[in-house]
Design a protein around this motif. Structure first.
Motif, PDB file in Angstrom:
ATOM      1  N   ARG A   1       0.821  -1.208   0.000  1.00 37.16           N
ATOM      2  CA  ARG A   1       0.000   0.000   0.000  1.00 37.16           C
ATOM      3  C   ARG A   1       0.862   1.268   0.000  1.00 37.16           C
ATOM      4  O   ARG A   1       0.589   2.245  -0.679  1.00 37.16           O
ATOM      5  CB  ARG A   1      -0.914  -0.019   1.232  1.00 37.16           C
ATOM      6  CG  ARG A   1      -1.500   1.323   1.638  1.00 37.16           C
ATOM      7  CD  ARG A   1      -2.894   1.520   1.103  1.00 37.16           C
ATOM      8  NE  ARG A   1      -3.296   2.917   1.139  1.00 37.16           N
ATOM      9  CZ  ARG A   1      -3.852   3.511   2.195  1.00 37.16           C
ATOM     10  NH1 ARG A   1      -4.059   2.836   3.305  1.00 37.16           N
ATOM     11  NH2 ARG A   1      -4.203   4.774   2.119  1.00 37.16           N
ATOM     12  N   HIS A   2       1.924   1.227   0.791  1.00 34.58           N
ATOM     13  CA  HIS A   2       2.773   2.402   0.940  1.00 34.58           C
ATOM     14  C   HIS A   2       3.399   2.807  -0.403  1.00 34.58           C
ATOM     15  O   HIS A   2       3.330   3.970  -0.817  1.00 34.58           O
ATOM     16  CB  HIS A   2       3.861   2.130   1.979  1.00 34.58           C
ATOM     17  CG  HIS A   2       4.718   3.323   2.255  1.00 34.58           C
ATOM     18  ND1 HIS A   2       4.262   4.414   2.955  1.00 34.58           N
ATOM     19  CD2 HIS A   2       5.997   3.620   1.884  1.00 34.58           C
ATOM     20  CE1 HIS A   2       5.219   5.322   3.033  1.00 34.58           C
ATOM     21  NE2 HIS A   2       6.282   4.871   2.386  1.00 34.58           N
TER      22      HIS A   2
ATOM     23  N   PHE B   1       2.395   1.867  -3.351  1.00 38.01           N
ATOM     24  CA  PHE B   1       1.299   2.192  -4.264  1.00 38.01           C
ATOM     25  C   PHE B   1       0.899   3.659  -4.084  1.00 38.01           C
ATOM     26  O   PHE B   1       0.741   4.398  -5.044  1.00 38.01           O
ATOM     27  CB  PHE B   1       0.097   1.273  -3.990  1.00 38.01           C
ATOM     28  CG  PHE B   1      -1.127   1.647  -4.771  1.00 38.01           C
ATOM     29  CD1 PHE B   1      -1.260   1.268  -6.105  1.00 38.01           C
ATOM     30  CD2 PHE B   1      -2.152   2.402  -4.190  1.00 38.01           C
ATOM     31  CE1 PHE B   1      -2.390   1.633  -6.833  1.00 38.01           C
ATOM     32  CE2 PHE B   1      -3.278   2.773  -4.909  1.00 38.01           C
ATOM     33  CZ  PHE B   1      -3.397   2.385  -6.242  1.00 38.01           C
ATOM     34  N   ASP B   2       0.755   4.077  -2.818  1.00 36.23           N
ATOM     35  CA  ASP B   2       0.400   5.473  -2.533  1.00 36.23           C
ATOM     36  C   ASP B   2       1.455   6.440  -3.053  1.00 36.23           C
ATOM     37  O   ASP B   2       1.144   7.515  -3.555  1.00 36.23           O
ATOM     38  CB  ASP B   2       0.232   5.686  -1.018  1.00 36.23           C
ATOM     39  CG  ASP B   2      -1.129   5.223  -0.526  1.00 36.23           C
ATOM     40  OD1 ASP B   2      -2.008   4.962  -1.377  1.00 36.23           O
ATOM     41  OD2 ASP B   2      -1.314   5.110   0.704  1.00 36.23           O
ATOM     42  N   ARG B   3       2.694   6.031  -2.905  1.00 32.10           N
ATOM     43  CA  ARG B   3       3.787   6.884  -3.368  1.00 32.10           C
ATOM     44  C   ARG B   3       3.673   7.099  -4.888  1.00 32.10           C
ATOM     45  O   ARG B   3       3.808   8.210  -5.389  1.00 32.10           O
ATOM     46  CB  ARG B   3       5.120   6.227  -2.995  1.00 32.10           C
ATOM     47  CG  ARG B   3       6.359   6.927  -3.519  1.00 32.10           C
ATOM     48  CD  ARG B   3       6.593   8.242  -2.799  1.00 32.10           C
ATOM     49  NE  ARG B   3       7.658   9.009  -3.404  1.00 32.10           N
ATOM     50  CZ  ARG B   3       8.893   9.105  -2.898  1.00 32.10           C
ATOM     51  NH1 ARG B   3       9.201   8.501  -1.787  1.00 32.10           N
ATOM     52  NH2 ARG B   3       9.802   9.826  -3.513  1.00 32.10           N
TER      53      ARG B   3
ATOM     54  N   GLU C   1       0.954   6.798  -6.760  1.00 28.42           N
ATOM     55  CA  GLU C   1      -0.228   7.614  -7.046  1.00 28.42           C
ATOM     56  C   GLU C   1       0.053   9.092  -6.785  1.00 28.42           C
ATOM     57  O   GLU C   1      -0.379   9.966  -7.528  1.00 28.42           O
ATOM     58  CB  GLU C   1      -1.421   7.151  -6.193  1.00 28.42           C
ATOM     59  CG  GLU C   1      -1.971   5.806  -6.603  1.00 28.42           C
ATOM     60  CD  GLU C   1      -2.376   5.766  -8.074  1.00 28.42           C
ATOM     61  OE1 GLU C   1      -3.229   6.573  -8.474  1.00 28.42           O
ATOM     62  OE2 GLU C   1      -1.823   4.921  -8.823  1.00 28.42           O
TER      63      GLU C   1
END
Ligand code: ZN
Lengths: 202, 81
Positions: free
Chosen positions: B42-43, B45-47, B49
């Motif tokens: 998730r981390h 992925f967020d970066r 995005e």
């Protein structure tokens, strides 16, 4: 040396179709109509002076972009209007790069809320332009070519005549500088609050 | 869903490829490994995005004004040479 009328025609035929590109790039570097026009005009003057040294007319676009970039860098030096040029490329340290994401994201929020994306959405176009205009010209140039103009690393490498690896690291450094400026603006505008290395949403 | 026979790279390794990924300067295995990682992490992925979003804000600055007004000045400069 004066150009012959045939050379003038050749240059004109090749330059005019690229004028929009030159103009746009100049504008992204200067963000000021008068400076933009001067930069393009100065670029064309230099192109006239050097036209005979251009062997392959098919490569006129990267050639003109290169002249524009050199002209911009020297205008920056002369006018001291834009950030001064400092090269620290050699002793750059990847760990020292600034990341807006690292400053703003809150991993403990888990599945709801994305403060870092909210922040980017809250920034005004003016904030981004302002931050861009505050980073060193050499780095601004690659960020503009890559992010605003959407050119590939290879295309940028051709324009600047530097290896792709250098383009890649310059883009990373340019983004780090840009994100630091955006962070400072956001703190200044009260969009985020500085607290140690974290922030609290207001 | 990606083939799961890709090795899961570390976040540290993924971080080094974020810009290559958003700038489309990454290919084949390296790309597959990266995509496999952000599916799971998730981390990172967020970066991705976040960096994509910021890039899109810069893209939106693309100046649209025509340079028609500059044409005359440029033609004059060339004619004088
Ligand atoms: Zn990760």
């Amino acid at each position: 040396m004066k150009l012959t009328s045939e050379e003038q025609r050749q240059l004109k035929d090749r330059v005019l179709p690229l004028l929009d590109d030159l103009h746009r790039l100049a504008y992204h570097l200067c963000h000021d109509e008068n400076d933009t026009e001067d930069l393009v005009a100065e670029t064309i003057k230099k192109a006239c002076e050097k036209f005979r040294t251009l062997r392959d007319h098919g490569k006129i676009k990267p050639w003109l972009f290169r002249i524009l970039r050199n002209t911009f860098v020297s205008l920056c030096r002369e006018r001291k209007k834009y950030a001064t040029i400092k090269y620290q490329e050699d002793n750059e340290n990847e760990d020292e790069r600034f990341s807006l994401f690292a400053e703003v994201s809150q991993p403990f929020l888990l599945w709801w809320g994305n403060p870092e994306r909210e922040l980017v959405n809250k920034l005004l176009e003016e904030d981004i332009k302002q931050a861009l205009s505050e980073i060193q010209p050499e780095f601004r140039f690659v960020v503009v070519l890559c992010d605003v103009e959407g050119l590939s690393y290879r295309e940028i490498s051709n324009i600047l005549d530097i290896p792709i690896g250098t383009v890649r690291s310059r883009i990373a450094r340019g983004r780090s500088m840009l994100q630091r400026k955006l962070y400072d603006h956001a703190v200044e505008k009260g969009l985020i609050r500085k607290r140690d290395r974290h922030y609290e949403k207001i | 869903m990606k083939k799961s026979n890709h090795k899961n790279i570390s976040c540290e390794e993924a971080l080094k490829r974020v810009f290559d990924y958003i700038d489309d300067h990454i290919q084949n295995t390296s790309r597959d490994e990266f995509e496999y990682h952000i599916e799971l992490c998730r981390h990172c992925f967020d970066r991705v995005e976040f960096e994509k979003l910021l890039k899109s804000r810069l893209q939106a600055l693309r100046y649209k004004r025509s340079s028609e007004w500059l044409r005359e000045r440029v033609e004059d400069i060339i004619a004088e040479f």
